[in-house]
Design a protein around this motif. Structure first.
Motif, PDB file in Angstrom:
ATOM      1  N   ARG A 159     104.584 -13.395  31.619  1.00  0.00           N
ATOM      2  CA  ARG A 159     106.005 -13.356  31.262  1.00  0.00           C
ATOM      3  C   ARG A 159     106.547 -11.932  31.178  1.00  0.00           C
ATOM      4  O   ARG A 159     107.752 -11.712  31.241  1.00  0.00           O
ATOM      5  CB  ARG A 159     106.235 -14.041  29.908  1.00  0.00           C
ATOM      6  N   GLY A 160     105.648 -10.958  31.026  1.00  0.00           N
ATOM      7  CA  GLY A 160     106.076  -9.576  30.863  1.00  0.00           C
ATOM      8  C   GLY A 160     106.483  -8.913  32.167  1.00  0.00           C
ATOM      9  O   GLY A 160     106.343  -9.476  33.258  1.00  0.00           O
ATOM     10  N   ASP A 161     106.983  -7.695  32.037  1.00  0.00           N
ATOM     11  CA  ASP A 161     107.468  -6.949  33.200  1.00  0.00           C
ATOM     12  C   ASP A 161     106.574  -5.759  33.566  1.00  0.00           C
ATOM     13  O   ASP A 161     106.877  -5.018  34.503  1.00  0.00           O
ATOM     14  CB  ASP A 161     108.893  -6.424  32.930  1.00  0.00           C
ATOM     15  N   ARG A 162     105.480  -5.569  32.816  1.00  0.00           N
ATOM     16  CA  ARG A 162     104.643  -4.397  33.046  1.00  0.00           C
ATOM     17  C   ARG A 162     103.822  -4.513  34.330  1.00  0.00           C
ATOM     18  O   ARG A 162     103.521  -3.511  34.974  1.00  0.00           O
ATOM     19  CB  ARG A 162     103.696  -4.182  31.865  1.00  0.00           C
ATOM     20  N   PHE A 163     103.455  -5.725  34.700  1.00  0.00           N
ATOM     21  CA  PHE A 163     102.609  -5.927  35.883  1.00  0.00           C
ATOM     22  C   PHE A 163     103.279  -6.922  36.821  1.00  0.00           C
ATOM     23  O   PHE A 163     104.015  -7.815  36.395  1.00  0.00           O
ATOM     24  CB  PHE A 163     101.233  -6.447  35.479  1.00  0.00           C
ATOM     25  N   ASP A 164     102.985  -6.764  38.094  1.00  0.00           N
ATOM     26  CA  ASP A 164     103.520  -7.684  39.089  1.00  0.00           C
ATOM     27  C   ASP A 164     102.895  -9.066  38.897  1.00  0.00           C
ATOM     28  O   ASP A 164     101.676  -9.214  38.801  1.00  0.00           O
ATOM     29  CB  ASP A 164     103.203  -7.166  40.494  1.00  0.00           C
ATOM     30  N   GLU A 165     103.733 -10.090  38.839  1.00  0.00           N
ATOM     31  CA  GLU A 165     103.264 -11.448  38.557  1.00  0.00           C
ATOM     32  C   GLU A 165     102.301 -11.956  39.636  1.00  0.00           C
ATOM     33  O   GLU A 165     101.269 -12.547  39.322  1.00  0.00           O
ATOM     34  CB  GLU A 165     104.465 -12.393  38.448  1.00  0.00           C
ATOM     35  N   ASP A 166     102.628 -11.730  40.893  1.00  0.00           N
ATOM     36  CA  ASP A 166     101.761 -12.202  41.974  1.00  0.00           C
ATOM     37  C   ASP A 166     100.392 -11.528  41.911  1.00  0.00           C
ATOM     38  O   ASP A 166      99.352 -12.168  42.149  1.00  0.00           O
ATOM     39  CB  ASP A 166     102.411 -11.940  43.329  1.00  0.00           C
ATOM     40  N   TYR A 167     100.399 -10.249  41.595  1.00  0.00           N
ATOM     41  CA  TYR A 167      99.141  -9.505  41.511  1.00  0.00           C
ATOM     42  C   TYR A 167      98.273 -10.060  40.386  1.00  0.00           C
ATOM     43  O   TYR A 167      97.068 -10.269  40.562  1.00  0.00           O
ATOM     44  CB  TYR A 167      99.442  -8.026  41.264  1.00  0.00           C
ATOM     45  N   LEU A 168      98.880 -10.351  39.244  1.00  0.00           N
ATOM     46  CA  LEU A 168      98.125 -10.887  38.112  1.00  0.00           C
ATOM     47  C   LEU A 168      97.549 -12.263  38.423  1.00  0.00           C
ATOM     48  O   LEU A 168      96.387 -12.553  38.120  1.00  0.00           O
ATOM     49  CB  LEU A 168      99.029 -10.971  36.880  1.00  0.00           C
ATOM     50  N   ILE A 169      98.361 -13.125  39.013  1.00  0.00           N
ATOM     51  CA  ILE A 169      97.888 -14.478  39.331  1.00  0.00           C
ATOM     52  C   ILE A 169      96.754 -14.429  40.343  1.00  0.00           C
ATOM     53  O   ILE A 169      95.767 -15.167  40.243  1.00  0.00           O
ATOM     54  CB  ILE A 169      99.049 -15.347  39.843  1.00  0.00           C
ATOM     55  N   ALA A 170      96.868 -13.527  41.332  1.00  0.00           N
ATOM     56  CA  ALA A 170      95.791 -13.387  42.315  1.00  0.00           C
ATOM     57  C   ALA A 170      94.496 -12.928  41.659  1.00  0.00           C
ATOM     58  O   ALA A 170      93.401 -13.427  41.982  1.00  0.00           O
ATOM     59  CB  ALA A 170      96.208 -12.405  43.411  1.00  0.00           C
ATOM     60  N   LEU A 171      94.593 -11.984  40.707  1.00  0.00           N
ATOM     61  CA  LEU A 171      93.398 -11.539  39.978  1.00  0.00           C
ATOM     62  C   LEU A 171      92.808 -12.663  39.139  1.00  0.00           C
ATOM     63  O   LEU A 171      91.584 -12.807  39.045  1.00  0.00           O
ATOM     64  CB  LEU A 171      93.754 -10.350  39.081  1.00  0.00           C
ATOM     65  N   LEU A 172      93.674 -13.472  38.537  1.00  0.00           N
ATOM     66  CA  LEU A 172      93.191 -14.621  37.778  1.00  0.00           C
ATOM     67  C   LEU A 172      92.468 -15.605  38.699  1.00  0.00           C
ATOM     68  O   LEU A 172      91.467 -16.218  38.310  1.00  0.00           O
ATOM     69  CB  LEU A 172      94.356 -15.315  37.080  1.00  0.00           C
ATOM     70  N   GLY A 173      92.973 -15.731  39.913  1.00  0.00           N
ATOM     71  CA  GLY A 173      92.279 -16.560  40.894  1.00  0.00           C
ATOM     72  C   GLY A 173      90.891 -16.025  41.205  1.00  0.00           C
ATOM     73  O   GLY A 173      89.948 -16.785  41.408  1.00  0.00           O
ATOM     74  N   GLY A 174      90.754 -14.689  41.221  1.00  0.00           N
ATOM     75  CA  GLY A 174      89.441 -14.087  41.431  1.00  0.00           C
ATOM     76  C   GLY A 174      88.486 -14.393  40.298  1.00  0.00           C
ATOM     77  O   GLY A 174      87.286 -14.623  40.511  1.00  0.00           O
ATOM     78  N   VAL A 175      89.005 -14.394  39.066  1.00  0.00           N
ATOM     79  CA  VAL A 175      88.161 -14.759  37.915  1.00  0.00           C
ATOM     80  C   VAL A 175      87.664 -16.185  38.047  1.00  0.00           C
ATOM     81  O   VAL A 175      86.486 -16.471  37.810  1.00  0.00           O
ATOM     82  CB  VAL A 175      88.968 -14.588  36.598  1.00  0.00           C
ATOM     83  N   ILE A 176      88.547 -17.081  38.453  1.00  0.00           N
ATOM     84  CA  ILE A 176      88.153 -18.475  38.643  1.00  0.00           C
ATOM     85  C   ILE A 176      87.104 -18.588  39.756  1.00  0.00           C
ATOM     86  O   ILE A 176      86.123 -19.330  39.638  1.00  0.00           O
ATOM     87  CB  ILE A 176      89.387 -19.339  38.990  1.00  0.00           C
ATOM     88  N   GLY A 177      87.305 -17.843  40.841  1.00  0.00           N
ATOM     89  CA  GLY A 177      86.336 -17.857  41.925  1.00  0.00           C
ATOM     90  C   GLY A 177      84.971 -17.376  41.475  1.00  0.00           C
ATOM     91  O   GLY A 177      83.934 -17.924  41.859  1.00  0.00           O
ATOM     92  N   PHE A 178      84.947 -16.335  40.633  1.00  0.00           N
ATOM     93  CA  PHE A 178      83.679 -15.815  40.112  1.00  0.00           C
ATOM     94  C   PHE A 178      82.973 -16.868  39.262  1.00  0.00           C
ATOM     95  O   PHE A 178      81.748 -17.042  39.358  1.00  0.00           O
ATOM     96  CB  PHE A 178      83.946 -14.557  39.290  1.00  0.00           C
ATOM     97  N   ILE A 179      83.737 -17.572  38.431  1.00  0.00           N
ATOM     98  CA  ILE A 179      83.139 -18.620  37.597  1.00  0.00           C
ATOM     99  C   ILE A 179      82.580 -19.739  38.462  1.00  0.00           C
ATOM    100  O   ILE A 179      81.453 -20.214  38.248  1.00  0.00           O
ATOM    101  CB  ILE A 179      84.184 -19.174  36.605  1.00  0.00           C
ATOM    102  N   ILE A 180      83.364 -20.175  39.448  1.00  0.00           N
ATOM    103  CA  ILE A 180      82.910 -21.255  40.337  1.00  0.00           C
ATOM    104  C   ILE A 180      81.615 -20.874  41.035  1.00  0.00           C
ATOM    105  O   ILE A 180      80.704 -21.693  41.176  1.00  0.00           O
ATOM    106  CB  ILE A 180      83.996 -21.580  41.381  1.00  0.00           C
ATOM    107  N   ALA A 181      81.518 -19.623  41.455  1.00  0.00           N
ATOM    108  CA  ALA A 181      80.325 -19.172  42.172  1.00  0.00           C
ATOM    109  C   ALA A 181      79.070 -19.259  41.317  1.00  0.00           C
ATOM    110  O   ALA A 181      77.953 -19.391  41.843  1.00  0.00           O
ATOM    111  CB  ALA A 181      80.517 -17.737  42.664  1.00  0.00           C
TER     112      ALA A 181
END
Length: 398
Positions: A159-181
């Protein structure tokens, strides 16, 4: 040759187990995984019930062994459950969960089943498994704070403006990918164990061990994470709304799969001690039967609870729904890995409330939350007392 009476008794216990699986599918594993996605209008209630049933079935078959064995043999010391004890425990828990389903309150299935099985086990003369109880209680107590806290933090960042939303969501997707692996699957491991995608892919890489973990497994897990970031980044840049919606549905599917792997053990765990008493049925067949019960419950009873979770606890948008599902998936897989029965209602409700508070209490029903917490505690105590009392009464009559 197995006696007819033994087969009949096991059949009754199996029917009670199937009833429990249906109740869980209708109330916990069937309703919670896609509730945030439904709340964000990413999927309809009926379609969510259908999809979660199928994914929960596969989760039960591929990940259900750990929790199943814990519920069946680790809650009581010295006295394996008899068929009568299993029947009493399962029916007691299933009736309480079913009441919660029809009343619209998400009864915590892990609390209910654990209370009932411990109740009949102690009534049989078994000793408390204090070490296992400590593990279970630690996870149960930490879940609202950890899951809700992480969901709150993620929602605030998005919800904040400090970081780009798309960039954050993509990084969160990487965390999920790491867990799945690194998640364990039965089809990737030996006959009596499980294996991970990272372990399988990294097995042939000649890399040194790092902190006790094979270097090849680490590299493979990071590669899966990087691939997840790239795919999600591309989808978000192409169409942000559609990309968020797809990511939300993937998260719901992962939580549904995890729910099957965890919740099936609550239904069929009490049958495990019976499998060694002259009845030769492989565990995978019992897991399949339990998964089928979850599927039926999801298809026939889950829509009511999906609506309750999606609308009554907090008004969710796509970002807050993503924030709620990420810690839910991580906590669920932790519980599956350690063989700890955990309530998906507790996991999801805590995460939904945490992400809702990030928007300044947006839509969070405090009254509903108070009733829910009371229902959780009450279900644990009531299931224990009822199961203990009913089994003791049956013993005296016999």
């Amino acid at each position: 040759m197995v006696a007819t009476g033994t087969l009949l008794t096991f059949g009754v216990a199996a029917a009670a187990s199937l009833f429990m699986a249906w109740a869980i599918g209708a109330g916990s594993s069937g309703s919670t995984p896609f509730a945030p996605a439904v709340g964000a209008n990413a999927i309809s209630v009926m379609r969510a019930g259908l999809i979660v049933g199928v994914l929960g079935f596969f989760g039960a078959v591929f990940q259900g062994a750990n929790v199943t064995e814990a519920v069946g043999s680790e809650l009581i010391i010295g006295e394996p459950l008899t068929a009568t004890a299993a029947i009493v425990g399962l029916i007691t828990a299933a009736v309480l969960v079913a009441i919660g389903v029809f009343a619209g309150y998400p009864i915590a299935t892990a609390f209910t089943v654990t209370g009932a099985i411990v109740g009949v086990g102690l009534a049989m003369g078994g000793a408390p498994a204090w070490a296992k109880y400590a593990e279970i209680m630690t996870l149960w107590v930490l879940t609202p704070f950890v899951g809700g806290g992480i969901a709150y933090g993620i929602a605030r960042l998005l919800r904040g403006d400090r970081f780009d939303e798309d960039y954050l969501i993509a990084l969160l997707g990487g965390v999920i990918g790491f867990i799945i692996a690194n998640v364990g699957f039965a089809f990737l491991g030996p006959p009596d164990g499980s294996g991970s995608i990272a372990g399988t892919l990294g097995a042939g890489l000649p890399l040194p061990t790092v902190a006790g973990v094979d270097g090849g497994q680490i590299v493979a897990a990071l590669a899966v994470a990087a691939l997840s970031v790239a795919v999600l980044w591309f989808a978000l840049n192409r169409d942000r709304t559609a990309g968020q919606r797809r990511f939300l549905l993937v998260l719901g599917g992962l939580v549904a799969f995890s729910a099957g792997g965890s919740q099936v053990g609550l239904a069929i765990g009490p049958l495990v001690p019976l499998l060694g008493s002259g009845i030769e049925i492989p565990l995978w067949a019992v897991l399949t039967g339990g998964g089928f019960g979850l599927l039926l419950g999801s298809w026939t009873g889950a829509p009511r609870m999906i609506k309750a979770l999606a609308q009554d606890y907090s008004a969710l948008g796509p970002r807050r729904s993503i924030a709620a599902l990420i810690p839910s998936f991580a906590i669920a897989q932790t519980a599956v890995a350690f063989g700890i029965p955990v309530s998906f209602n507790e996991i999801i409700v805590s995460a939904i409330v945490g992400s809702g508070y990030a928007a300044g209490n947006a839509g969070v029903s405090r009254r509903k939350m108070i009733y829910t917490v009371l229902a959780w505690v009450g279900s644990l105590v009531l299931s224990f007392v009822l199961a203990y009392g009913i089994f003791t009464l049956i013993t005296l009559v016999r």
